[in-house]
Design a protein around this motif. Sequence first.
Motif, PDB file in Angstrom:
ATOM      1  N   LEU A  92       0.824  -1.208   0.000  1.00  0.00           N
ATOM      2  CA  LEU A  92       0.000   0.000   0.000  1.00  0.00           C
ATOM      3  C   LEU A  92       0.857   1.257   0.000  1.00  0.00           C
ATOM      4  CD1 LEU A  92      -2.724  -1.280   2.416  1.00  0.00           C
ATOM      5  CD2 LEU A  92      -3.183  -0.298   0.140  1.00  0.00           C
ATOM      6  N   LEU A  93       2.010   1.206   0.654  1.00  0.00           N
ATOM      7  CA  LEU A  93       2.907   2.367   0.692  1.00  0.00           C
ATOM      8  C   LEU A  93       3.456   2.687  -0.692  1.00  0.00           C
ATOM      9  CD1 LEU A  93       4.992   1.482   3.868  1.00  0.00           C
ATOM     10  CD2 LEU A  93       2.972   2.953   3.714  1.00  0.00           C
ATOM     11  N   THR A 140      -9.328   4.922   0.477  1.00  0.00           N
ATOM     12  CA  THR A 140     -10.040   4.900   1.759  1.00  0.00           C
ATOM     13  C   THR A 140      -9.073   5.162   2.906  1.00  0.00           C
ATOM     14  OG1 THR A 140     -11.708   3.359   0.910  1.00  0.00           O
ATOM     15  CG2 THR A 140     -11.430   3.451   3.310  1.00  0.00           C
ATOM     16  N   LEU A 141      -7.945   4.475   2.908  1.00  0.00           N
ATOM     17  CA  LEU A 141      -6.960   4.647   3.985  1.00  0.00           C
ATOM     18  C   LEU A 141      -6.348   6.040   3.963  1.00  0.00           C
ATOM     19  CD1 LEU A 141      -5.201   1.170   3.838  1.00  0.00           C
ATOM     20  CD2 LEU A 141      -7.056   1.913   5.360  1.00  0.00           C
ATOM     21  N   ARG A 142      -6.116   6.555   2.762  1.00  0.00           N
ATOM     22  CA  ARG A 142      -5.529   7.890   2.625  1.00  0.00           C
ATOM     23  C   ARG A 142      -6.485   8.954   3.154  1.00  0.00           C
ATOM     24  NH1 ARG A 142      -5.129  12.227  -0.716  1.00  0.00           N
ATOM     25  NH2 ARG A 142      -3.033  13.106  -0.892  1.00  0.00           N
ATOM     26  N   GLU A 164       0.834   3.122  10.310  1.00  0.00           N
ATOM     27  CA  GLU A 164       1.840   4.092   9.855  1.00  0.00           C
ATOM     28  C   GLU A 164       2.805   4.428  10.987  1.00  0.00           C
ATOM     29  OE1 GLU A 164      -0.120   7.494   8.114  1.00  0.00           O
ATOM     30  OE2 GLU A 164      -0.377   6.453   6.202  1.00  0.00           O
ATOM     31  N   SER A 165       2.294   4.516  12.211  1.00  0.00           N
ATOM     32  CA  SER A 165       3.152   4.786  13.367  1.00  0.00           C
ATOM     33  C   SER A 165       4.153   3.643  13.590  1.00  0.00           C
ATOM     34  CB  SER A 165       2.283   4.984  14.611  1.00  0.00           C
ATOM     35  OG  SER A 165       3.069   5.172  15.750  1.00  0.00           O
ATOM     36  N   HIS A 166       3.713   2.413  13.415  1.00  0.00           N
ATOM     37  CA  HIS A 166       4.619   1.261  13.534  1.00  0.00           C
ATOM     38  C   HIS A 166       5.684   1.302  12.436  1.00  0.00           C
ATOM     39  CE1 HIS A 166       3.060  -1.528  16.685  1.00  0.00           C
ATOM     40  NE2 HIS A 166       2.012  -0.731  16.571  1.00  0.00           N
ATOM     41  N   GLY A 220       2.084  10.552   4.782  1.00  0.00           N
ATOM     42  CA  GLY A 220       1.060   9.528   4.642  1.00  0.00           C
ATOM     43  C   GLY A 220       1.079   8.888   3.268  1.00  0.00           C
ATOM     44  N   LEU A 221      -0.026   8.261   2.901  1.00  0.00           N
ATOM     45  CA  LEU A 221      -0.112   7.608   1.600  1.00  0.00           C
ATOM     46  C   LEU A 221      -0.183   8.648   0.491  1.00  0.00           C
ATOM     47  CD1 LEU A 221      -2.672   4.734   2.318  1.00  0.00           C
ATOM     48  CD2 LEU A 221      -0.186   4.535   2.065  1.00  0.00           C
TER      49      LEU A 221
END
Length: 138
Positions: A12-13, A34-36, A94-96, A133-134
């Motif tokens: 996804l990245l 959706t995630l973005r 994303e934090s991980h 982010g994405l």
Amino acid sequence: MYKLRGHHLFCLLGYRGMGYSQEYVENMTLLHQTLRSNPKTLIMLVKGPDQLCEKFPNSGEYHCQDDHIFERDAVILDKMNLTIGQILRWEEIESHILKHVIPADIQVVCETCSWRSYGVCEEGIREIHEGKGLRKIQ
């Protein structure tokens, strides 16, 4: 809530609108957007085929059940200090990534991935580290 396997967190990245078929691209683009747009979207980490694998084209070897893919999933989850069955918001994933992953890790954990040579996954990790982010799909 989406169900995702380990290596798809990295896919996804690096996603830039390319894929294995039109149906796969449409599915991946919908999830990515959706995630973005909503990083609070819940993700359940699963072992084996997930909602992206569902749209993998039936055109020969189904790599989603390949032992090497399962190994890649496990290595990535371990690298990120995550476990199968966990439910997290995308922003927590994303934090991980920010805490546990550097761009050069792609060269090792995704060594056999055919998409690795594009460099987009490393770029995606850099963008997470930069707080972007994405990336928006053009």
